[in-house]
Design an enzyme around this catalytic site. Sequence first.
Site, PDB file in Angstrom:
ATOM      1  N   ARG A 112      12.005  22.706 -18.446  1.00  0.00           N
ATOM      2  CA  ARG A 112      12.149  23.997 -17.780  1.00  0.00           C
ATOM      3  C   ARG A 112      13.628  24.263 -17.504  1.00  0.00           C
ATOM      4  NH1 ARG A 112       7.631  22.241 -14.194  1.00  0.00           N
ATOM      5  NH2 ARG A 112       5.774  23.483 -14.657  1.00  0.00           N
ATOM      6  N   ASP A 139      12.719  13.987 -18.622  1.00  0.00           N
ATOM      7  CA  ASP A 139      11.886  13.535 -19.728  1.00  0.00           C
ATOM      8  C   ASP A 139      11.941  14.610 -20.819  1.00  0.00           C
ATOM      9  OD1 ASP A 139      10.123  11.950 -21.129  1.00  0.00           O
ATOM     10  OD2 ASP A 139       8.443  12.202 -19.754  1.00  0.00           O
ATOM     11  N   HIS A 185       6.881   8.776 -16.769  1.00  0.00           N
ATOM     12  CA  HIS A 185       8.195   9.231 -16.317  1.00  0.00           C
ATOM     13  C   HIS A 185       8.409   8.884 -14.844  1.00  0.00           C
ATOM     14  CE1 HIS A 185      11.205  12.783 -15.737  1.00  0.00           C
ATOM     15  NE2 HIS A 185      11.796  11.608 -15.677  1.00  0.00           N
ATOM     16  N   ASP A 207      10.891  20.026 -10.919  1.00  0.00           N
ATOM     17  CA  ASP A 207      11.853  21.042 -11.355  1.00  0.00           C
ATOM     18  C   ASP A 207      11.399  22.474 -11.120  1.00  0.00           C
ATOM     19  OD1 ASP A 207       9.841  21.006 -13.225  1.00  0.00           O
ATOM     20  OD2 ASP A 207      11.128  20.679 -14.967  1.00  0.00           O
ATOM     21  N   ASP A 208      10.184  22.658 -10.596  1.00  0.00           N
ATOM     22  CA  ASP A 208       9.703  24.006 -10.312  1.00  0.00           C
ATOM     23  C   ASP A 208       9.520  24.248  -8.816  1.00  0.00           C
ATOM     24  OD1 ASP A 208       7.577  22.307  -9.943  1.00  0.00           O
ATOM     25  OD2 ASP A 208       6.100  23.559 -10.970  1.00  0.00           O
ATOM     26  N   ASP A 286      -1.116  11.419  -9.113  1.00  0.00           N
ATOM     27  CA  ASP A 286      -1.294  12.000  -7.778  1.00  0.00           C
ATOM     28  C   ASP A 286      -2.728  11.832  -7.275  1.00  0.00           C
ATOM     29  OD1 ASP A 286      -2.019  13.708  -9.827  1.00  0.00           O
ATOM     30  OD2 ASP A 286      -1.290  15.524  -8.856  1.00  0.00           O
ATOM     31  N   SER A 317      -0.883  21.433 -16.056  1.00  0.00           N
ATOM     32  CA  SER A 317      -2.118  21.816 -15.363  1.00  0.00           C
ATOM     33  C   SER A 317      -2.575  23.218 -15.722  1.00  0.00           C
ATOM     34  CB  SER A 317      -1.929  21.725 -13.849  1.00  0.00           C
ATOM     35  OG  SER A 317      -0.949  22.654 -13.426  1.00  0.00           O
TER      36      SER A 317
END
Length: 442
Positions: A112, A139, A185, A207-208, A286, A317
């Site tokens: 991203r 990654d 990662h 990163d988001d 998670d 997702s």
Amino acid sequence: MLRKRGSIILCGTLLFVTWNAILVLFLWGRPPSGQPGEPGREQRELEKEPAADMMADMLRMADTFEAELEMQKKILLQIKSHRSVWELPDKKGQKATPSQPVIPILVIACNRVTVKRCLDKLLEYRPSAELYPIIVSQDCGHAETAEVIGSYGSRVTHLRQPDLSDIAVRPEHRKFQGYYKISRHYHWALNQVFKTLSHSSVVIVEDDLEVAPDFFEYFRALYPLLKSDPSLWCASAWNDNGRENYVDTGKANLLYRTDFFPGLGWMLLRELWDELEPKWPASFWDDWMRQPEQRRDRACIRPEISRTITFGRRGVSLGQFYDKYLRFIKLNSEFVPFTQLDLSYLKEEAYREKFEREVYSAPVVKYEEVKQGQLKGPGPFRLQYSSKDGFKLMAKNLGIMEDLKSGVPRAGYRGVVSFMLRGQRIYLAPPPGWTQYDPTWS
């Protein structure tokens, strides 16, 4: 150096505000006529309305700029004022960095280019480069994203995950290849932070994510609590039910214990990684964290109002929950000086006793009363559920997250989910005498 940089930023902000004010006054006070080449009367009449509209637009624009700059100036002043808490005078009376724990920020990145939004906010609000080094672990080998990260130079440390190969998975899991790579990662990146760089803690963001102005203050304050209370295993910046109308916007300083692992901007200590690393999962890390074998009856700290928001709809997702919930999460905008607050109320025994007393002394109300807005007063009110289906039905229809992981509801503590609805505090709670979660509830 940091104080000098902060002063330069503040001076620049003040100069920019002053310049806008001078420009507006100049335009407002400029004489309308009497100069060579002045247009004739008819032309002036034709141009009168457009000129007035242009002037109004410019004034509105100047007001907007000034309001935005005032807000940013206020935030920067708050950050600067609290920076003194982390600096102690040395013997010569000069400022020196004390022996405080370094809390690195690990940014998990892939492909991203919008990681720029994440990094820009981290750098804008970071009070100290020494106390909060930013490590970006990338990654995917995406060249454009690498270029964006590289553009920050020495302000961030750019790590590249070396193994970009596909992972051998069962045929039915081929569509989940992305989840396997993410887990690999995380394992590699956390080993870099704790084993290669020898840090004692880390705050993980992806990163988001965009962070709030008091993001660093929040985790700095929770670090000693996490170190001293073995019943805690993480601190998270995220409230799963933190949408605009489901939080008390007047209580930005309110924190909770939760049995649900929230993620989305969270802190862990090296001791926990030493425990988890040998058994780290191949995928879906998670949800693995939310299993009883990992959680071991430990809790996380989470805020009433989130200190992160996600802007990444697209990912492995495929935007699950994004359009319905995640895009509406409220990001805190008020700087709370958490390091100056007494957070001892979050310690297990005192917190549990007070929380349960407040929940189970609240009057029991019917679902229909809550749904139709028939409750009187500010609350709190207790809405009781006694089955998995009952919880899911009420949660869904009231607009909070309905899914459970290993029997634990999102943002729940001892089975209770606390949220606001129409300005009233609601506790969606199991019957009195609750003892444990049922892992079959999912």
